[in-house]
Structure formats: C-alpha cells, structure tokens
Design an enzyme around this catalytic site. Structure first.
Site, PDB file in Angstrom:
ATOM      1  N   TYR A 232       5.506   5.520 -17.710  1.00 44.44           N
ATOM      2  CA  TYR A 232       6.453   4.594 -17.365  1.00 44.44           C
ATOM      3  C   TYR A 232       6.835   5.070 -15.982  1.00 44.44           C
ATOM      4  CZ  TYR A 232      10.776   1.656 -17.255  1.00 44.44           C
ATOM      5  OH  TYR A 232      11.837   0.723 -17.057  1.00 44.44           O
TER       6      TYR A 232
ATOM      7  N   LYS B 162       6.454   2.604 -12.783  1.00 43.11           N
ATOM      8  CA  LYS B 162       7.339   1.833 -11.801  1.00 43.11           C
ATOM      9  C   LYS B 162       7.351   2.861 -10.316  1.00 43.11           C
ATOM     10  CE  LYS B 162       9.362  -0.703 -14.784  1.00 43.11           C
ATOM     11  NZ  LYS B 162       9.385  -2.098 -14.624  1.00 43.11           N
TER      12      LYS B 162
END
Length: 238
Positions: free
Chosen positions: A137, A141
């Site tokens: 993640y 991101k």
C-alpha cells in the site's frame, strides 16, 4: 461554494465508499458524473485492463467529444510487511492502485486537452509516510503521489492547462478500515487505536474527502496543481 455546472467528470471506483460519495457530490454541484466500476455503475471498467480504458474513453469521446475531469478513486489495501507479504498480493495492490491510476491519466489526458481540466488521484497519508505492515500500500500510494506530480507538470504545458493533484486521506469510516480492523486480534480495540492516532480524535468521513475532490475539480482551484493534499485530521503534522 465550488461550482461544477455542466462539467463532465469521470470517476473510477464508483461502487466504493469514497467513489460513490464523490459521484453524489459531483452531481450535486451540477456536473455530469460518469460513474465506473467493475459492476454497479454507469459503465463497467476494470482499471487494471488497458482495453477497458480504451473502450470507456472511446465511448465518452463519441458521446461527449471531451471531458473536464477525472477522479481516480479505485483502490484496495492489503496488510503485510515486506517480509510477510506474498508477491501475488503485492502485484494486485500495485496493479489496482498504481497501474489503474496511470492508465486513467494516460487515456483520459487526450480528452482533457481541448478544454483543459482537472485530474484528482486518490493517494493516502500512506503515500507520504510509511507503515511497517503496509509495504504494498505504501509503495502504490507513494507511486500515485509522484505520478501525480509528473502528470501535473505535463498538464501545465497544455493550453488551457490540465491540473493534477493527489488527495491523501488518513483512516476513513467505511469498509476499508473495517477490513483492516478485522485482521487484528481485537477489532474494536484496533478501531479505537486508529482513531486515537489522529490528533482531531476521530476518523474522517468519505463526504469530507468528496468535498475536497469537488473543490479540486472546480475552477476555484485553478492555481493548485502537483500537490499532495493531506486530509488526515492532523496525522501527518506529528
């Protein structure tokens, strides 16, 4: 108040908590919102499939000729450190969160050239700061945030300009945080801990993220581009 009257905005991940709220907020401000998702939306779209993007953009081009904005809201989270995370999960998270955002920017960019417009990418505070158990993640991101800056610099060369910004929420009430909590031994305690980490003492609401997206899509944000905009209750200020 931001005004999106008569603008045409494409939103991905429109069946999710944030995406559906963005769709509603965009429509409330007078725009035509084209909601896309795997199912349960105006148009079916797998953000990881290049052919799907080509089909959707061709359909929008045929119907409308141009577009004014894009919100890349499709995304998933997976819990796992670099040591524990399996490669298949890593690739799935990167495919949806980063590849999907890249493909959206790539294929919608030509539709934005005629009138100019705004791209809003859903990044995260996890694209700004790390977490020991958020390897995929964080990477996805973080990639979204820097991709945003690249797109913004390219878009600034267009006349009229195409702006591109990243919205970076912290924990938001909804299914994604619920799923994170379920991985803990004590989900209720995990939810309390996440809220306590935020200086304002609560989680964010999808409607608050949607309001920021609407502002960035509007002409009132005409001088904002290439920015990572935390909406995190002060979490990244610590």
């Amino acid at each position: 108040m931001p005004n999106l009257k008569d603008k045409i905005i494409l939103i991905t991940g429109a069946a999710g908590a944030v995406g559906s709220t963005v769709v509603a907020a965009v429509r409330a401000q007078g725009a035509l919102a084209i909601a896309t998702d795997l199912k349960g939306a105006d148009l079916a779209l797998d953000v990881t499939a290049e052919a799907d993007w080509q089909r959707v953009v061709a359909e929008i081009s045929e119907r409308h000729g141009a577009i004014d904005g894009l919100v890349n809201a499709a995304g998933i989270v997976a819990i796992g450190s670099v040591e524990k995370l399996d490669f298949a999960t890593w690739r799935r998270v990167l495919s949806i969160n980063l590849d999907g955002t890249f493909l959206g920017c790539k294929y919608v960019f030509p539709l934005l050239k005629e009138r100019g417009g705004s791209i809003v990418n859903l990044s995260s505070v996890s694209g700004l700061v790390g977490g020991h158990n958020l390897a995929a993640y964080n990477a996805s991101k973080g990639g979204v945030s820097l991709l945003t800056k690249s797109v913004a610099l390219l878009g600034a060369r267009n006349k009229p300009p195409i702006r591109c910004n990243a919205v970076c929420p912290s924990f938001l009430e909804g299914p994604m945080v619920d799923n994170i909590a379920r991985t803990a031994r004590d989900p209720a305690s995990a939810m309390e801990k996440m809220s306590a980490e935020i200086p304002l003492g609560r989680m964010g609401q999808p409607s608050e993220v949607a309001a920021l997206c609407v502002y960035l899509l509007s002409d009132q944000a005409a001088f904002i581009t290439g920015a990572d905009l935390p909406i995190d209750g002060g979490l990244t200020a610590k």
